[in-house]
Structures are given as C-alpha cells and as structure tokens.
Write an enzyme that holds these catalytic residues in place. Structure first.
Site, short mmCIF file in Angstrom:
data_model
loop_
_atom_site.label_atom_id
_atom_site.label_comp_id
_atom_site.label_asym_id
_atom_site.label_seq_id
_atom_site.Cartn_x
_atom_site.Cartn_y
_atom_site.Cartn_z
CG ASP A 21 -1.57 -1.19 1.60
OD1 ASP A 21 -1.53 -2.14 0.82
OD2 ASP A 21 -2.16 -1.24 2.71
CD GLU A 200 -7.07 -5.19 3.90
OE1 GLU A 200 -6.42 -5.98 4.58
OE2 GLU A 200 -6.86 -5.05 2.68
C1 FRU Z 1 -3.89 -3.75 2.63
C2 FRU Z 1 -3.27 -4.13 3.98
C3 FRU Z 1 -3.65 -3.11 5.03
C4 FRU Z 1 -2.54 -3.26 6.03
C5 FRU Z 1 -1.36 -3.51 5.15
C6 FRU Z 1 -0.31 -4.40 5.71
O1 FRU Z 1 -3.16 -4.22 1.56
O2 FRU Z 1 -3.68 -5.42 4.35
O3 FRU Z 1 -4.93 -3.31 5.58
O4 FRU Z 1 -2.39 -2.14 6.83
O5 FRU Z 1 -1.86 -4.07 3.95
O6 FRU Z 1 0.81 -4.47 4.87
#
Ligand code: FRU
Length: 440
Positions: A21, A200
C-alpha cells in the site's frame, strides 16, 4: 539499477524488496511524499516498514531512508499523513509546519504479541526524519486487526468550525466497518459514527461535482476501490448511492489520495498499489499505479467518479505517432477516439497482450479482464498507459478504468492495431513514446 528487464519505467517501485500500500500521501513545501508498505529484507511481504520516496512532479521519485520501522508495539501497517498547519499537536519546532502521520502498530507480528493500535509519528524537518510520539497509542485496540487510519481536516461549511477526522477500518463481529473519529490535537480521538461494508484502507474526501463549488459531494471507498458518494456532515457519512466499481482490473488495491494539495492546484490525486503481478528475478516486487486525478461528474446514470492520469505525464512524451508503424521502445501513452463503424471488434495487440473493444456487447477487454463500456457520442475514447509490466486503461474520460499487470514479451516488443468485420473511423489516434523517469 532501475533499468532491469521488468522494472517499470514511469511507475514507482522500491529499489529493492517488497512494496504494497501507498501510505502517508502528503504534499508539503514543493514535495510529494510517498510512503509505502515495505519489506526492506526480502521480496515477499513481511517486516512491515514505512518506506519513503519524494518527488516534485509525481513522475521522478527519489527513495529516502525508511521512515518508520517495526518496534515493540508492532510492525508498521498502513496509514496517512497531514500537514499540521495550526500546530494543533503542539510539536512544531522552527518554521517548518509539522507533518503528522497516523499509522497502525500491528502487534500480532511481534513477540510478545501486542494489540492492534493506532499510533502517531511526526516530522519537524519537512518529512526527512520521523519521531514516534512518546505516548502512543493514540487509539487503543477496538477489535483485533483494526487498522489503516486516514486523517483529514474537516471544515464545517456552515460555521467554519474545524477539527481532524479519522476514518478507520474496524472489523466488528465479522462486519467490515469504517469508523469515524474526531480530534482537536491529533492525539486524543473521540468516536463519531460508523458505516458498514468497507474493508481495509478507507479514504473519504469531498469533491465538487462538475467543478461546481456549490455542489460538493463526499466519496468513500475501501481497499477494493468500490466507492459510494454522499455527504459527510462532520459526524457521519450519509450514503446517497450504491457501490460503484472504480477499477475493473485485478491490480488496483489499497489506493489513497493526497492530503494538502495546495488550493491553487486543488486536484484530488490518487495512487494505488498494483496488487499482484509477477516480477521474476527482479530485486524488487510490486509497483504503484500511475498517479491519477479524481473528479466527480454528472452522468445519465447519476454521479460518477472519473480517474485520469495526471497531466505531468505529458512531459515524458518524446515522439508521437499516428499509426503503429515504426514504434520504438516499450513505454507508451496512447490516446484514441474511435467510431466502431460497421466493425465487430477492434483493438491493440501489444506483444500478445490484447486490448479490445467488442462492439455488439459494448465490452472493453484488457487481457482477460473486462468492463462494460457504452459508446459516448458514437465513439469510444481510450487512454492507455503501457509500462514494463503494467497496462492502465482509462475509457471515456476515465469513468471506466482497468489496471492490469502483465509480463511483457520483450523478445517481440511490437504493437499492432486491428479491426474485424468492417471499417472503423479514427476521430483521433496518437501513440506517444515515453521516456523513462529513471533516466537522468
Ligand atoms: C492492505 C493491507 C492493510 C494493512 C497492510 C499491511 O493491503 O492489508 O490493511 O495495513 O496491507 O501491509
């Protein structure tokens, strides 16, 4: 470095290691900051750290030292950043405004295990160095796995009252919710309200419909980029639409929009993670999507959000062609407006990767992925960005988008344009060769 066979040339990748992300997207003092979920120690997910890169034009990125590293409270999951213009957190030093990041410390990956909490870090030197707040967390665990705080400044249109609002993903009895909190100082947060159905990485922001400042609507989406429009009144999000698909590709996830873009610019700029894709034998893994501008427009079917590449990309164009003859290189920005005439199908074939429009069904294909696409004024408008290992399509101005990863067949880097069943009419057709952003 940066010219490997599968290294994207105008999309951000980490020098080395895993990336997911985008985090903490914020603009300050001439720089776009791009933090990112990063594994500095391997090309698989793990050791979640906030990597960091900066750019002055959303095209050329310079990776910095990592901003946030795992600690005894947890690994550094996703979050956001804002400029604390009024020093509400009270930690400003000198003339630079403080940059404040809110992130999740995910405690289930450390020993001994800890809860999932929301924490604060700040920078008093325009984003170079980051200090974790001494009294973290700023929000205790609500339920395990709550995460991904996105903070924005709320200004009441009625009385100009201002405070910070956080949108946070919280799993409640297997219900995926976004919960809103408010704060005056970024450290003390009070629950406001919640909305069901978003998983998320929430983001929530206002946009002027058709650029009309008297017609502001709010947008809310989760990591899968299904969005709703409605109103946020400072306490709760009032839905005015069902879910719309913002991207029909398999590789657009956990996107986030920039905070603090100057009013003179006023764009809402989004970057996502091109989740998936393979980069065999590369020192890095995964890439970001190309930065796009978001707009809301009235359509015959109601208000829709459009996504379109930022105009800065035009500065990468080195040569423009009106046909697929004599193309050079493997980086392209294509703009075409096509009347189907009596053809049944038309499209591009790029080294075996097909982008096609099936006229009878009104369906646009990018490889195996597809999206419904109606003709607009009798034509289909396509904008296509082709980089090493990604194809992003924006159709009819960006109402339909398809983001896909692919492994280019370098041995046969060749593009052709075809039509079946009859003649098409090209209203416009420009293929721009692009230069690499890593070239000095
Ligand atoms: C989304 C996610 C988020 C989390 C991060 C961990 O891709 O699962 O919810 O904060 O990636 O890398």
């Amino acid at each position: 470095m940066y010219n490997e066979k599968l290294r994207p040339q105008f999309h951000f990748t980490a020098k080395e290691g895993w990336l997911n992300d985008p985090n903490g997207l914020v603009y300050y003092d001439g720089q776009y900051h791009l933090f990112f979920q990063h594994n500095p120690f391997g090309t698989g997910w793990g050791n979640m750290t906030w990597g960091h890169a900066v750019s002055t034009d959303l095209l050329h990125w310079e990776q910095q030292s990592n901003a946030l590293e795992p600690d005894s409270m947890g690994v550094m999951f996703s979050g956001s950043a804002v400029v604390d213009w009024n020093n509400t957190a009270g930690v400003q030093v000198g003339n630079h405004k403080t940059l404040v990041a809110l992130y999740t410390a995910e405690g289930s990956y450390v020993d001994p295990k800890q809860p999932s909490t929301q924490c604060l870090a700040y920078s008093t030197d325009a984003g170079q160095n980051w200090i974790k707040y001494a009294h973290n967390p700023v929000i205790n665990e609500i339920t395990p796995g709550n995460r991904d705080p996105k903070v924005f400044r709320w200004v009441s249109p009625e009385n100009k009252e201002e405070y910070w609002v956080m949108a946070l993903y919280v799993n409640e009895n297997s219900n995926h919710t976004v919960q809103f909190f408010r704060s005056d100082n970024l450290t003390e947060w009070e629950f406001l309200s919640k909305v069901d159905g978003f998983f998320e990485c929430p983001d929530c922001f206002p946009l002027a419909v058709d650029n009309d400042q008297n017609n502001i609507k709010w947008v809310l989406f989760g990591a899968n980029y299904r969005y709703v429009t409605g109103d946020f009144n400072g306490r709760e999000f009032i839905l005015e639409s069902g879910l719309h698909c913002g991207d029909f590709g398999p590789n657009f996830y956990a996107a986030q929009t920039y905070s603090d873009i100057p009013e003179s610019d006023n764009r809402r700029i989004i970057v996502g993670w091109m989740q998936g894709g393979n980069y065999p034998d590369m020192p890095f893994n995964q890439q970001m999507t190309f930065p796009c501008e978001l707009t809301l427009r009235k359509t015959a079917n109601g208000i829709r959000m459009y996504k379109y590449p930022v105009k800065e990309i035009e500065t990468l164009r080195i040569k423009t062609h009106n046909s697929t003859n004599n193309l050079n290189g493997d980086l392209f920005d294509i703009e075409a407006e096509i009347e189907p005439g009596n053809s049944t199908e038309f499209g591009f074939d790029f080294s075996g990767y097909k982008i096609s429009y099936v006229v009878g069904d009104q369906i646009l294909f990018s490889g195996k992925n597809s999206a419904p696409l109606a003709l607009e004024n009798g034509a289909v408008k396509l904008r296509i960005l082709i980089d090493r290992a990604s194809v992003e399509i924006f159709a009819n101005g960006g109402i339909i988008a398809i983001s896909s990863c692919f492994i280019p067949n370098m041995a046969a880097s060749k593009m052709s344009f075809y039509s079946f069943g009859g003649d098409i009419k090209l209203r416009s057709f420009n293929i721009h060769e692009l230069k690499s952003t890593w070239e000095k």
